[in-house]
Scaffold this motif. Sequence first.
Motif, PDB file in Angstrom:
ATOM      1  N   PHE A 112     110.985  23.891  25.875  1.00  0.00           N
ATOM      2  CA  PHE A 112     111.396  25.221  25.415  1.00  0.00           C
ATOM      3  C   PHE A 112     110.148  26.104  25.339  1.00  0.00           C
ATOM      4  N   GLU A 113     109.987  26.972  26.328  1.00  0.00           N
ATOM      5  CA  GLU A 113     108.859  27.894  26.374  1.00  0.00           C
ATOM      6  C   GLU A 113     109.398  29.310  26.240  1.00  0.00           C
ATOM      7  N   MET A 114     108.816  30.077  25.326  1.00  0.00           N
ATOM      8  CA  MET A 114     109.341  31.428  25.094  1.00  0.00           C
ATOM      9  C   MET A 114     108.232  32.396  24.716  1.00  0.00           C
ATOM     10  N   ALA A 115     108.478  33.677  24.965  1.00  0.00           N
ATOM     11  CA  ALA A 115     107.641  34.782  24.503  1.00  0.00           C
ATOM     12  C   ALA A 115     108.581  35.917  24.146  1.00  0.00           C
ATOM     13  N   ALA A 116     108.215  36.699  23.124  1.00  0.00           N
ATOM     14  CA  ALA A 116     109.121  37.753  22.644  1.00  0.00           C
ATOM     15  C   ALA A 116     108.331  38.969  22.208  1.00  0.00           C
ATOM     16  N   VAL A 117     108.958  40.137  22.325  1.00  0.00           N
ATOM     17  CA  VAL A 117     108.339  41.388  21.909  1.00  0.00           C
ATOM     18  C   VAL A 117     109.447  42.356  21.488  1.00  0.00           C
ATOM     19  N   GLU A 118     109.121  43.236  20.555  1.00  0.00           N
ATOM     20  CA  GLU A 118     110.057  44.277  20.136  1.00  0.00           C
ATOM     21  C   GLU A 118     109.548  45.634  20.596  1.00  0.00           C
ATOM     22  N   LEU A 119     110.364  46.366  21.334  1.00  0.00           N
ATOM     23  CA  LEU A 119     110.047  47.735  21.723  1.00  0.00           C
ATOM     24  C   LEU A 119     110.507  48.642  20.582  1.00  0.00           C
ATOM     25  N   THR A 120     109.548  49.171  19.827  1.00  0.00           N
ATOM     26  CA  THR A 120     109.876  49.846  18.573  1.00  0.00           C
ATOM     27  C   THR A 120     110.620  51.154  18.783  1.00  0.00           C
ATOM     28  N   ASP A 121     110.325  51.893  19.836  1.00  0.00           N
ATOM     29  CA  ASP A 121     110.982  53.190  20.051  1.00  0.00           C
ATOM     30  C   ASP A 121     112.477  53.044  20.297  1.00  0.00           C
ATOM     31  N   ILE A 122     112.866  52.005  21.017  1.00  0.00           N
ATOM     32  CA  ILE A 122     114.284  51.819  21.336  1.00  0.00           C
ATOM     33  C   ILE A 122     114.898  50.686  20.519  1.00  0.00           C
ATOM     34  N   PHE A 154     116.995  26.452  21.077  1.00  0.00           N
ATOM     35  CA  PHE A 154     117.605  27.739  21.403  1.00  0.00           C
ATOM     36  C   PHE A 154     118.413  28.248  20.208  1.00  0.00           C
ATOM     37  N   ASP A 155     119.194  27.366  19.623  1.00  0.00           N
ATOM     38  CA  ASP A 155     119.990  27.713  18.443  1.00  0.00           C
ATOM     39  C   ASP A 155     119.086  28.141  17.290  1.00  0.00           C
TER      40      ASP A 155
END
Length: 528
Positions: free
Chosen positions: A109-119, A141-142
């Motif tokens: 399980f490999e992941m990367a995440a980001v939040e686009l603050t404007d939208i 995943f759960d």
Amino acid sequence: MTKSSSCSKQIKSNLLPFNIMYHNVQSLTNKLQDLEIILCSDLNVDVICITEHWLEDPQIETLKIPGFSLVSSFCRSYYKHGGIAIFAKQDLRYKAIQTYPELNKEKVFEMAAVELTDIQLVIITMYRSPDANTEEFQCKFDMMLSIVEPKKKKIIWGDFNIDFLKSSNYKDELLYMTKSFNLMPTENTQTRITRHSKTESDQIFIQENFSPYSSEAVKIGYSDHEAVLLSLELCSEKISPIKITECRDFSDSNIAKFCNILSRETWDEVFNETDVNRMFDNFHGSYEYYFDIVFTLKQHKLKPTRNKSWITKHIKISSARKRVLHSYKKQNNISSEMQNYIKEYSKIYYKVINDTKKKELYFGKAANDLIQSNFQNTNMHYIENYKSPMGVYVSQGDPQSELILAMSSLKYHIVEPLKHIVNHSFSTSTFPNRLKIAKVTHLHKKGATDNVNNSRPVAQLSGSSKIFEKLFYNKLLEFVNKNSLLSNHQHGFRQSSSTTTAVSSQIYNWHSSEWELQDALHQGHPVI
């Protein structure tokens, strides 16, 4: 037209497409040129999600995609290949999302995440190796869906290495789990096509109540996987707001007008003053006043600069042709003659790109059948700048010829007041306070843009301070040389001296000592 339909049309006109591209690239380093060319096409991509970049942490952090910033990534430490990377346009604001150690596990399980603050959108990219345990992957995943920004809108991309076009127990369990989190799959097209199979291992999960969207497969031409482009309709005020820049017109007529005004200035407020600080402030005030009158600041809208100089129209056409040939080769049994043609085409294609990047101009005979380029120089009168006590700093690129001409013409009109200020500065040992102020610019390196620790400060001093420094340096050096205050062994920061002369001097001293020793031995003198 009714009122409701008019409002609906107005709301729709305020929506703009926001495009996110996902791709299993299988080694990003040797596909970077092709990716840059594709991004300069009509896709207008805002965010790039990549799996299997095959890079380590230092490599992914230094990798540059023009116009984009690395906003989140995951790299393997023990196994080869794999890895996740998310790139976003440099004008987008984002917040890095913490990657939990208990979630990320190489291959499984490999992941990367980001939040686009404007939208207010969370983008998560995932990868699972074909030989990874499916139950462990589903468990992680759960867990990820439960703890990573559970209340915010999400888009989840990934290569799950499961064929979503076929029925299987694992597929049903995965879809049932995602549906419990109000997520639904959007892809039902083949994303991995070979001569022997057609599968859909890449999938996008999006919330059911999400804004209007559409997705399509993009033929990349350099990987077994096709890219997927997801287009969302978002409010135009939240997407890349129009940037305004202030420019000055350094045309020949304005330069002549500025020189004429300065030639009629008497500089009485400078010559009649005795304090160096007030003297320079008066000079700066007059100079700045005339400068603003002649070279008036004008606002201009910045257009997005997606195309690079080496990515010409014909390189784009050749890139599209190469992608078609790659897809044809991947899906069909081709003859050896056709294989040789595709191989030779790719060889010439990359040779043209490399030569064009080096010279930005290529007219080789080998590429005549592939690229025919016409280059035309343009003369830019507008230069982005900011003001300084002695005129202009050019913030990007090399100074234009108009600016060089302006400064060289001005020296005849400002040399007298400057000479008067410099002489008083030396005689009173006073350096103007205004020239001690530096403009500090923070250059973003990596990570979140709102964290000052992710920026590198660059200080820029006024051009006038360089004049004072150079004159003082010349006087000091003249005094030191005239009175022989520096040792002959001082090779650094001296004219006609360098590390080369230092090494030559040391070698000569060694040889001199050796010759003296040999003479002493020949003459029978005792040597201690």
